[in-house]
Design a protein around this motif. Sequence first.
Motif, PDB file in Angstrom:
ATOM      1  N   GLN A 136       0.862  -1.173   0.000  1.00 19.80           N
ATOM      2  CA  GLN A 136       0.000   0.000   0.000  1.00 19.80           C
ATOM      3  C   GLN A 136       0.900   1.226   0.000  1.00 19.80           C
ATOM      4  N   VAL A 190       1.415  -5.160   2.893  1.00 20.55           N
ATOM      5  CA  VAL A 190       0.184  -5.557   3.585  1.00 20.55           C
ATOM      6  C   VAL A 190      -0.019  -7.079   3.549  1.00 20.55           C
ATOM      7  N   PHE A 208      -7.999  -6.898   5.103  1.00 22.31           N
ATOM      8  CA  PHE A 208      -7.147  -7.166   3.950  1.00 22.31           C
ATOM      9  C   PHE A 208      -6.922  -8.668   3.845  1.00 22.31           C
ATOM     10  N   ILE A 242     -10.053  -6.144  -0.209  1.00 20.77           N
ATOM     11  CA  ILE A 242     -10.266  -5.317   0.973  1.00 20.77           C
ATOM     12  C   ILE A 242     -11.763  -5.314   1.230  1.00 20.77           C
ATOM     13  N   LEU A 286     -14.268  -1.436   3.157  1.00 18.20           N
ATOM     14  CA  LEU A 286     -13.283  -0.404   2.866  1.00 18.20           C
ATOM     15  C   LEU A 286     -13.408   0.766   3.840  1.00 18.20           C
ATOM     16  N   GLN A 287     -12.277   1.170   4.387  1.00 22.91           N
ATOM     17  CA  GLN A 287     -12.229   2.276   5.349  1.00 22.91           C
ATOM     18  C   GLN A 287     -11.542   3.496   4.735  1.00 22.91           C
ATOM     19  N   ASP A 304      -9.003   5.102   5.564  1.00 24.29           N
ATOM     20  CA  ASP A 304      -7.554   4.977   5.557  1.00 24.29           C
ATOM     21  C   ASP A 304      -7.042   4.078   4.441  1.00 24.29           C
ATOM     22  N   ASP A 305      -7.943   3.354   3.780  1.00 28.61           N
ATOM     23  CA  ASP A 305      -7.529   2.385   2.757  1.00 28.61           C
ATOM     24  C   ASP A 305      -7.402   2.999   1.370  1.00 28.61           C
ATOM     25  N   TYR A 342      -2.148   0.531  -4.620  1.00 29.75           N
ATOM     26  CA  TYR A 342      -1.675  -0.800  -4.242  1.00 29.75           C
ATOM     27  C   TYR A 342      -0.856  -1.400  -5.375  1.00 29.75           C
TER      28      TYR A 342
END
Lengths: 121, 107
Positions: free
Chosen positions: B37, B47, B62, B75, B78-79, B81-82, B86
Amino acid sequence: QVQLVESGGGVVQPGRSLRLSCAASGFVFSSYGMDWVRQAPGKGLEWVAVIWYDGNKEYYADSVKGRFTISRDNSRNTLYLQMDDLTVEDTAIYYCARDRAPAAPYYLDFSGQGTLVTVSS
Amino acid sequence: DIQMTQSPSTLSASVGDRVTITCRASQSIGHWLAWYQQKPGKAPKVVIYKASSLESGVPSRFSGSGSGTEFTLTISNLQPDDFATYYCQQYNAYPLTFGRGTKVEIK
């Protein structure tokens, strides 16, 4: 934890040379292979070179073979990249990275911000 | 050299979505694949390694799967921060090679 601090980047003219350094701490430097990986502005990651834990083996990407030399000083916990005959295509952020193995292809730990090399006339 | 083909190049998604990124190798690499990431201005961080092993400290939403030539990073939930780019990377042989990256952006 793994700390890698790259330095030595700057603006250089095509055909000139530059030497990058990477100061390592937080782990036993002499036990791990070390790599350089670069990233051109706005582009993806490109692996550049690796040197095994004892300095006895090196591998290079075709794009830099014969122009770049990776080396290490285990007594100083420092990794180097000597870059000769630079071209505009070498413009990138250069990251040093720690292998998760001493002497084999493996995945990498990055930690530094990288150092920017700009090749321009 | 082993070529890594990653898709899609960009993915638009919302918080809570489940997203999947695919990476194909030009020859069999066994399980020797990692996912990274990268956020803007930052170094990449691993990750997933060995195709499906979750790196310590990485949230369990993940997950990775695959072997041989076809791999996926998923993922779930999904948040914020994501949202990042990638990359897959093979470590079956030198030269190490990366996919071109997948940018996961907010829809």
